[in-house]
Design a protein around this motif. Structure first.
Motif, PDB file in Angstrom:
ATOM      1  N   GLU A 184       0.804  -1.310  -0.015  1.00 58.47           N
ATOM      2  CA  GLU A 184      -0.012  -0.034   0.020  1.00 58.47           C
ATOM      3  C   GLU A 184       0.907   1.138  -0.073  1.00 58.47           C
ATOM      4  O   GLU A 184       0.442   2.397  -0.200  1.00 58.47           O
ATOM      5  CB  GLU A 184      -0.916  -0.133   1.118  1.00 58.47           C
ATOM      6  CG  GLU A 184      -0.194   0.110   2.524  1.00 58.47           C
ATOM      7  CD  GLU A 184      -0.951  -0.196   3.634  1.00 58.47           C
ATOM      8  OE1 GLU A 184      -1.251   0.372   4.718  1.00 58.47           O
ATOM      9  OE2 GLU A 184      -1.354  -1.546   3.918  1.00 58.47           O
ATOM     10  N   ASP A 286     -12.643   2.152  -7.630  1.00 62.88           N
ATOM     11  CA  ASP A 286     -11.756   0.956  -7.463  1.00 62.88           C
ATOM     12  C   ASP A 286     -11.033   0.900  -6.383  1.00 62.88           C
ATOM     13  O   ASP A 286      -9.860   0.119  -6.175  1.00 62.88           O
ATOM     14  CB  ASP A 286     -10.884   0.966  -8.740  1.00 62.88           C
ATOM     15  CG  ASP A 286      -9.837   1.935  -9.036  1.00 62.88           C
ATOM     16  OD1 ASP A 286      -9.724   2.792  -8.043  1.00 62.88           O
ATOM     17  OD2 ASP A 286      -9.338   1.849 -10.226  1.00 62.88           O
ATOM     18  N   PHE A 287     -11.234   1.911  -5.519  1.00 63.21           N
ATOM     19  CA  PHE A 287     -10.577   1.968  -4.069  1.00 63.21           C
ATOM     20  C   PHE A 287     -11.700   2.470  -3.111  1.00 63.21           C
ATOM     21  O   PHE A 287     -12.615   3.034  -3.406  1.00 63.21           O
ATOM     22  CB  PHE A 287      -9.506   3.044  -4.394  1.00 63.21           C
ATOM     23  CG  PHE A 287      -9.644   4.381  -4.434  1.00 63.21           C
ATOM     24  CD1 PHE A 287      -9.983   5.277  -3.377  1.00 63.21           C
ATOM     25  CD2 PHE A 287     -10.085   4.952  -5.745  1.00 63.21           C
ATOM     26  CE1 PHE A 287     -10.350   6.766  -3.683  1.00 63.21           C
ATOM     27  CE2 PHE A 287     -10.163   6.154  -5.954  1.00 63.21           C
ATOM     28  CZ  PHE A 287     -10.669   7.139  -4.912  1.00 63.21           C
ATOM     29  N   ASP A 288     -11.206   2.275  -1.741  1.00 63.12           N
ATOM     30  CA  ASP A 288     -12.145   2.948  -0.597  1.00 63.12           C
ATOM     31  C   ASP A 288     -11.840   4.231  -0.404  1.00 63.12           C
ATOM     32  O   ASP A 288     -10.739   4.494  -0.322  1.00 63.12           O
ATOM     33  CB  ASP A 288     -11.881   2.163   0.577  1.00 63.12           C
ATOM     34  CG  ASP A 288     -13.052   2.311   1.534  1.00 63.12           C
ATOM     35  OD1 ASP A 288     -13.132   3.419   2.091  1.00 63.12           O
ATOM     36  OD2 ASP A 288     -13.544   1.169   2.244  1.00 63.12           O
ATOM     37  N   ASP A 291      -9.362   5.439   2.499  1.00 59.81           N
ATOM     38  CA  ASP A 291      -8.043   4.896   2.184  1.00 59.81           C
ATOM     39  C   ASP A 291      -6.973   6.090   2.082  1.00 59.81           C
ATOM     40  O   ASP A 291      -6.959   6.869   1.063  1.00 59.81           O
ATOM     41  CB  ASP A 291      -7.837   3.850   1.126  1.00 59.81           C
ATOM     42  CG  ASP A 291      -6.657   3.151   1.218  1.00 59.81           C
ATOM     43  OD1 ASP A 291      -5.492   3.476   1.710  1.00 59.81           O
ATOM     44  OD2 ASP A 291      -6.322   2.273   0.301  1.00 59.81           O
ATOM     45  N   LYS A 294      -4.811   6.706  -1.218  1.00 61.82           N
ATOM     46  CA  LYS A 294      -5.213   6.931  -2.370  1.00 61.82           C
ATOM     47  C   LYS A 294      -5.632   8.377  -2.460  1.00 61.82           C
ATOM     48  O   LYS A 294      -5.929   9.263  -1.596  1.00 61.82           O
ATOM     49  CB  LYS A 294      -6.598   6.128  -2.503  1.00 61.82           C
ATOM     50  CG  LYS A 294      -6.334   4.868  -2.470  1.00 61.82           C
ATOM     51  CD  LYS A 294      -5.527   4.269  -3.571  1.00 61.82           C
ATOM     52  CE  LYS A 294      -5.307   2.603  -3.498  1.00 61.82           C
ATOM     53  NZ  LYS A 294      -4.928   2.120  -2.247  1.00 61.82           N
ATOM     54  N   ARG A 433     -11.308  -3.018  -1.139  1.00 67.68           N
ATOM     55  CA  ARG A 433     -10.702  -2.511  -2.285  1.00 67.68           C
ATOM     56  C   ARG A 433      -9.410  -1.758  -2.058  1.00 67.68           C
ATOM     57  O   ARG A 433      -9.273  -0.483  -1.710  1.00 67.68           O
ATOM     58  CB  ARG A 433     -11.653  -1.545  -3.158  1.00 67.68           C
ATOM     59  CG  ARG A 433     -13.100  -2.120  -3.519  1.00 67.68           C
ATOM     60  CD  ARG A 433     -14.227  -1.002  -3.856  1.00 67.68           C
ATOM     61  NE  ARG A 433     -14.585  -0.537  -2.704  1.00 67.68           N
ATOM     62  CZ  ARG A 433     -15.293   0.566  -2.510  1.00 67.68           C
ATOM     63  NH1 ARG A 433     -15.365   1.367  -3.670  1.00 67.68           N
ATOM     64  NH2 ARG A 433     -15.749   0.712  -1.617  1.00 67.68           N
ATOM     65  N   THR A 434      -8.338  -2.727  -1.994  1.00 65.10           N
ATOM     66  CA  THR A 434      -6.876  -1.992  -1.727  1.00 65.10           C
ATOM     67  C   THR A 434      -6.389  -1.436  -3.089  1.00 65.10           C
ATOM     68  O   THR A 434      -5.725  -0.255  -2.868  1.00 65.10           O
ATOM     69  CB  THR A 434      -5.876  -3.048  -1.321  1.00 65.10           C
ATOM     70  OG1 THR A 434      -5.960  -4.120  -2.137  1.00 65.10           O
ATOM     71  CG2 THR A 434      -6.541  -3.654   0.189  1.00 65.10           C
ATOM     72  N   ASN A 435      -6.313  -2.188  -4.115  1.00 67.23           N
ATOM     73  CA  ASN A 435      -5.788  -1.588  -5.331  1.00 67.23           C
ATOM     74  C   ASN A 435      -4.345  -0.766  -4.952  1.00 67.23           C
ATOM     75  O   ASN A 435      -4.125   0.502  -5.223  1.00 67.23           O
ATOM     76  CB  ASN A 435      -6.820  -0.529  -5.895  1.00 67.23           C
ATOM     77  CG  ASN A 435      -6.472  -0.180  -7.483  1.00 67.23           C
ATOM     78  OD1 ASN A 435      -5.311  -0.499  -7.842  1.00 67.23           O
ATOM     79  ND2 ASN A 435      -7.036   0.586  -8.099  1.00 67.23           N
ATOM     80  N   ASP A 436      -3.301  -1.413  -4.594  1.00 70.70           N
ATOM     81  CA  ASP A 436      -2.274  -0.688  -4.104  1.00 70.70           C
ATOM     82  C   ASP A 436      -1.305  -0.413  -5.165  1.00 70.70           C
ATOM     83  O   ASP A 436      -0.348   0.516  -4.798  1.00 70.70           O
ATOM     84  CB  ASP A 436      -1.379  -1.926  -3.150  1.00 70.70           C
ATOM     85  CG  ASP A 436      -2.294  -2.437  -1.955  1.00 70.70           C
ATOM     86  OD1 ASP A 436      -2.621  -1.536  -1.455  1.00 70.70           O
ATOM     87  OD2 ASP A 436      -1.970  -3.328  -1.643  1.00 70.70           O
TER      88      ASP A 436
END
Length: 526
Positions: A184, A286-288, A291, A294, A433-436
């Motif tokens: 992340e 596509d992410f929280d 977070d 992001k 939804r981590t999408n790191d």
């Protein structure tokens, strides 16, 4: 077997608390559902943060090096083209031209009090608003994202950035060892090792609240908010060579620049902008949105201007005003509220807790931290108490509430509280939804050529000394961000390895020649 200090040798390398309890999940705070609010009974989180807050005496454990100035915030009275009252009832924003006194502390994050201001490091950007409803602290950094999304990881992350506990030197290997196991962090790493990792000075850098907050209106309705400070001076960063050239002559350059600009009347200014999002999970993203690693896309959630800050007065005493200034993410006024952002909830405990330890339990009685309106509490005593926070006519014999005597009473509540519904199992889980890697790759591709060159050079310089297993894991993560990104780091590390081997070979050959010469001289008759 018992060591000299009385502690038993651990029979395994299992992580435990200081009570000896095995820790089975050191990556996630305990929350209501995977993205819900953090619970106070999360003992492991509280133990880590409270111990971390007390690791350094007396300088700040982070943000130790700082500079500050006084100024004023002027509200625009609207957000974009809309009345700001639609979103928040906070009084400081409502009237166009309304002015609120502020104090700002800029800082470097990971290094000590007297460290150079040219080091690659995030910069703190903390603003204290002295509002009519009490203080509001907006505590953030220059970069808009962060390395981690859960506060339980914060002590470990900072430990990896700090000097080695044995030889007391900072190490790129330690930094990347942590990051290689924390995907992340890749978005922040891409920012930090680019020119954005070294702002030219404090006046020409952006600021951001980083965390997701809420605004609440007169109806008790809430929306999610991101805060951003945009300098009205041009934004300027340094490449590594420029920073090294400055550091060779002046390691106080940013403090000096801020002080001298204000002294000559060149008052720095920033506009405060917000991004607004409806409160919810937003499955279309596509992410929280909670977070901290992001960014919210500006095309969907534009920057909306709400006011302007001007710094126009230098401190009269550095220690009293800058060093003892204390900020906390939990210091909010009516109309501002918390989201379920896990970093925000952890910071809200940690920041004020560390100030009570560092400055003392009565740090809010110091002039730089005290609200400009009257404080009246039932809190008493403690180290360095020099007054009693009471209201006019209060019965000083009564330091509790409720009471039938002439004592403090609860304020009337005219407007509804913001009461979001929370439901879910208490769990220790990562958000769904981590999408790191998506935004890290996008950030790399948006950099100009010279910025990418600088990024790769800085990463290779810091990563090349790490063990091969760390290098391999980092290269794998860079490839996941962007193919070119990964390839260039991989090639750079290979070239650095070749250069080291050539240097070692040359040094070995030079040593062999010197040894032969020494033997030859020894063999000569006298």
């Amino acid at each position: 077997m018992i060591e000299k200090n009385g502690s038993a040798h651990a029979e395994s390398n299992t992580l435990t608390t200081r009570q000896g309890h095995p820790v089975s999940n050191n990556q996630n705070s305990r929350t209501v559902g995977s993205r819900g609010p953090t619970t106070m009974e999360n003992y492991h989180l509280m133990e880590k943060l409270s111990h971390f807050d007390r690791e350094r005496i007396p300088e700040r454990v982070v943000h130790a090096r700082g500079a500050g100035a006084h100024g004023v915030f002027e509200a625009y009275g609207k957000v974009g083209d809309e009345a700001i009252s639609k979103y928040t009832r906070a009084k400081l924003f409502q009237e166009a031209g309304k002015e609120t006194p502020v104090f700002v502390r800029f800082s470097t994050v990971g290094h000590g009090t007297h460290s150079p201001e040219t080091l690659r490091d995030p910069r703190g950007f903390a603003v204290k608003f002295y509002t009519e409803d009490g203080n509001w602290d907006l505590v953030g950094n220059n970069l808009k994202v962060f390395f981690i999304r859960d506060a339980i990881k914060f002590p470990d992350f900072i430990h990896s950035q700090k000097p080695d506990p044995v030889h007391n030197r900072q190490s790129g290997e330690r930094i990347f060892d942590f990051i290689s196991n924390t995907p992340e962090a890749m978005h922040m790493v891409t920012f930090l090792f680019s020119p954005w990792g070294i702002p030219a000075n404090y006046r020409q850098m952006q600021g951001s609240g980083v965390n997701t907050y809420k605004w609440v209106n007169d109806k008790g309705e809430g929306v999610l908010i991101k805060y951003h400070w945009e300098p009205l001076q041009e934004i300027r960063n340094l490449i590594q060579a420029e920073a090294e050239a400055i550091q060779a002559k002046n390691f106080n350059h940013a403090t000096q620049d801020l002080y001298e600009a204000i002294e000559r009347g060149d008052f720095p200014q920033w506009e405060l902008c917000v991004q607004i999002m409806s409160d919810g999970e937003h499955p279309e993203l596509d992410f929280d949105p909670l977070d901290d690693t992001k960014l919210w896309p500006e095309e969907q959630f534009p920057f909306l201007k709400v006011g302007k800050m001007t710094l126009n007065r230098n401190p009269e005493n550095y220690f009293a005003e800058v060093e003892q200034a204390a900020f906390g993410t939990g210091v909010l006024v009516d109309g501002l509220d918390f989201s379920d952002d896990k970093m925000l909830q952890g910071r809200t405990f940690s920041y004020s807790d560390t100030q009570r330890y560092r400055v003392g339990p009565n740090y809010l009685q110091l002039p730089i931290n005290a609200p400009r309106m009257q404080a009246a509490t039932n809190q008493r005593d403690g180290q360095m108490t020099y007054r009693v926070d009471t209201a006019q006519g209060q019965n000083n014999h009564v330091n509790y509430e409720p009471s039938n005597l002439s004592a403090l009473k609860e304020a009337p509540r005219d407007l509804p509280d913001h009461s979001p519904r929370v439901e879910g199992n208490l769990v220790r889980q990562t958000i769904d939804r981590t999408n790191d890697f998506g935004q890290a790759g996008e950030r790399y591709r948006t950099f100009e050529t010279w910025e990418r060159d600088e990024l790769i050079s800085n990463i290779v310089a810091n990563l090349s000394g790490a063990q091969q297993v760390i290098q391999d894991k980092m290269v794998e993560l860079f490839f996941k961000c962007d193919q070119d990104y990964g390839q260039r780091v991989q090639d750079g590390l290979a070239q650095a390895k070749m250069n080291r081997e050539n240097v070692s070979k040359a040094q070995a050959e030079e040593g062999a020649v010197k040894q032969a010469q020494d033997r030859s001289r020894e063999a000569q008759p006298y």
